[in-house]
Design an enzyme around this catalytic site. Sequence first.
Site, PDB file in Angstrom:
ATOM      1  N   ASP A  15      -4.603   6.689  -8.546  1.00 11.28           N
ATOM      2  CA  ASP A  15      -3.245   6.712  -8.077  1.00 11.28           C
ATOM      3  C   ASP A  15      -2.187   6.156  -9.024  1.00 11.28           C
ATOM      4  O   ASP A  15      -2.348   5.023  -9.575  1.00 11.28           O
ATOM      5  CB  ASP A  15      -3.129   6.104  -6.850  1.00 11.28           C
ATOM      6  CG  ASP A  15      -3.965   7.099  -5.741  1.00 11.28           C
ATOM      7  OD1 ASP A  15      -4.463   8.088  -5.875  1.00 11.28           O
ATOM      8  OD2 ASP A  15      -3.817   6.390  -4.377  1.00 11.28           O
ATOM      9  N   LYS A  42      -8.482  10.386  -0.873  1.00  8.90           N
ATOM     10  CA  LYS A  42      -8.622  10.460   0.653  1.00  8.90           C
ATOM     11  C   LYS A  42      -9.906  10.046   0.767  1.00  8.90           C
ATOM     12  O   LYS A  42     -10.222   9.284   1.919  1.00  8.90           O
ATOM     13  CB  LYS A  42      -8.138  11.865   1.095  1.00  8.90           C
ATOM     14  CG  LYS A  42      -6.690  12.062   1.031  1.00  8.90           C
ATOM     15  CD  LYS A  42      -6.278  13.104   1.942  1.00  8.90           C
ATOM     16  CE  LYS A  42      -5.089  13.631   1.404  1.00  8.90           C
ATOM     17  NZ  LYS A  42      -3.848  12.752   1.453  1.00  8.90           N
ATOM     18  N   GLY A  43     -11.084  10.617   0.177  1.00  8.42           N
ATOM     19  CA  GLY A  43     -12.390  10.372   0.470  1.00  8.42           C
ATOM     20  C   GLY A  43     -12.463   8.795   0.217  1.00  8.42           C
ATOM     21  O   GLY A  43     -13.211   8.182   1.027  1.00  8.42           O
ATOM     22  N   ALA A  44     -12.308   8.442  -1.034  1.00  9.34           N
ATOM     23  CA  ALA A  44     -12.692   7.019  -1.515  1.00  9.34           C
ATOM     24  C   ALA A  44     -12.048   5.862  -0.597  1.00  9.34           C
ATOM     25  O   ALA A  44     -12.614   5.011   0.040  1.00  9.34           O
ATOM     26  CB  ALA A  44     -12.206   6.681  -2.894  1.00  9.34           C
ATOM     27  N   THR A 204      -2.179  10.915  14.443  1.00  7.38           N
ATOM     28  CA  THR A 204      -1.709   9.922  14.162  1.00  7.38           C
ATOM     29  C   THR A 204      -0.154   9.992  14.148  1.00  7.38           C
ATOM     30  O   THR A 204       0.381  11.136  14.076  1.00  7.38           O
ATOM     31  CB  THR A 204      -1.996   9.394  12.978  1.00  7.38           C
ATOM     32  OG1 THR A 204      -1.740  10.447  11.880  1.00  7.38           O
ATOM     33  CG2 THR A 204      -3.485   9.118  12.852  1.00  7.38           C
ATOM     34  N   ASP A 231       4.340   0.466   2.018  1.00  8.55           N
ATOM     35  CA  ASP A 231       3.799   1.670   1.388  1.00  8.55           C
ATOM     36  C   ASP A 231       2.958   2.381   2.562  1.00  8.55           C
ATOM     37  O   ASP A 231       1.909   1.772   2.893  1.00  8.55           O
ATOM     38  CB  ASP A 231       3.196   1.551   0.175  1.00  8.55           C
ATOM     39  CG  ASP A 231       2.477   2.752  -0.390  1.00  8.55           C
ATOM     40  OD1 ASP A 231       2.608   3.704  -0.193  1.00  8.55           O
ATOM     41  OD2 ASP A 231       1.678   2.534  -1.503  1.00  8.55           O
ATOM     42  N   THR A 233       1.029   5.122   1.928  1.00  6.60           N
ATOM     43  CA  THR A 233       0.031   5.858   1.167  1.00  6.60           C
ATOM     44  C   THR A 233      -1.302   5.174   1.769  1.00  6.60           C
ATOM     45  O   THR A 233      -1.730   4.063   1.437  1.00  6.60           O
ATOM     46  CB  THR A 233       0.033   5.546  -0.321  1.00  6.60           C
ATOM     47  OG1 THR A 233       1.444   5.884  -0.898  1.00  6.60           O
ATOM     48  CG2 THR A 233      -0.928   6.440  -1.092  1.00  6.60           C
ATOM     49  N   ASP A 237      -5.871   7.467   5.926  1.00  5.69           N
ATOM     50  CA  ASP A 237      -7.046   7.415   5.495  1.00  5.69           C
ATOM     51  C   ASP A 237      -7.888   6.283   6.244  1.00  5.69           C
ATOM     52  O   ASP A 237      -8.908   6.165   6.526  1.00  5.69           O
ATOM     53  CB  ASP A 237      -7.189   7.356   3.919  1.00  5.69           C
ATOM     54  CG  ASP A 237      -6.647   8.517   3.110  1.00  5.69           C
ATOM     55  OD1 ASP A 237      -6.556   9.597   3.865  1.00  5.69           O
ATOM     56  OD2 ASP A 237      -6.160   8.325   2.124  1.00  5.69           O
TER      57      ASP A 237
HETATM   58  O1  RIB Z   1      -3.995   9.919   1.419  1.00  6.39           O
HETATM   59  C1  RIB Z   1      -3.661   9.230   0.311  1.00  6.39           C
HETATM   60  C2  RIB Z   1      -4.326   9.604  -0.931  1.00  6.39           C
HETATM   61  O2  RIB Z   1      -4.023  11.225  -1.168  1.00  6.39           O
HETATM   62  C3  RIB Z   1      -3.993   9.054  -2.216  1.00  6.39           C
HETATM   63  O3  RIB Z   1      -4.701   7.765  -2.314  1.00  6.39           O
HETATM   64  C4  RIB Z   1      -4.103   9.973  -3.194  1.00  6.39           C
HETATM   65  O4  RIB Z   1      -5.086   9.890  -4.239  1.00  6.39           O
HETATM   66  C5  RIB Z   1      -4.425  11.517  -2.325  1.00  6.39           C
HETATM   67  O5  RIB Z   1      -5.695  11.652  -2.392  1.00  6.39           O
END
Ligand code: RIB
Length: 287
Positions: A15, A42-44, A204, A231, A233, A237
């Site tokens: 990212d 998202k997967g990681a 959510t 944040d 972000t 996930d």
């Molecule tokens: O959900 C957030 C993620 O979406 C970020 O980490 C980015 O890499 C995208 O996959």
Amino acid sequence: MTTPLIAVLGSINMDLVTTTAIRPAPGETVLGHDFTMVPGGKGANQAIAASRAGAKTMFLGAIGTDVFAPRLRAVLTESGVDTTCLRTVEGPSGIATIVVDDSGENNIIVVGGANTAMTDLSTADLTAIAAADVLVCQLETPLATVTAAVHHAHVHDTTVILNPSPVQHLSDELWDHVDVAVVNTGESEHLGGVLDRVPHVVVTLGADGARHRGPDGAHTTVTGPVVEVVDTTGAGDTFTGALAVRWAQGPATALRFACAAGSLATTTLGASAAIPWRTDIDAVLEQ
Ligand code: RIB
């Protein structure tokens, strides 16, 4: 509680994060505050969240051979994620360009890179899915591979949690093998009635927590702790990964745990950097 075994099939990205007061309108140039690079995808993020929250977690995905690849692998192993099924493919890793504003909201553009090479499931992937208690997927991996994984999980009685993001049209066959869908409000509106095919739907709600709809149609809403948002972000996930860890204990318990984890994930800049460990989540739940 026995330690759940979770397989996460999905994306892993570097990212590239820029912070700014207000995200630019189309055609507008604005000055930013700062720039940083943080592993994400998202997967990681979901795999790291599940592992840090206490599950034995395997990640099924791909990194490239670029300068970002070693750091992407390292964040998984540092978080205790099993990388036996992590492939290395020639070329660039996945990249996400992210702009985060002062309210913590973001815009994200993903360029798939190595993630797009996940066009099949290896024997090791199939074995991991069959052995897992829960398979978690999102949609930054080729759809045919997600469909095959979900079908394989269904055949082997592995619970399927799908986070259909980025949202797109999916076949009825895929939906019919999903046990739990995790969506945000925008995705829920976009998908509409197709979610009725899924026994459990979790929506959510940002700062308002999350809502569960079960097979009997009953709704339950759970709120998370109040936090100072830096944040958002990766918060969804983190929620999804944590939900998978506690799903076997029932939706109410799982949502409470996931809301706490997701809230904590908003308090630090950067997706994987913000994902809490089990002790952090427990501390919030004990307050
Ligand atoms: O959900 C957030 C993620 O979406 C970020 O980490 C980015 O890499 C995208 O996959």
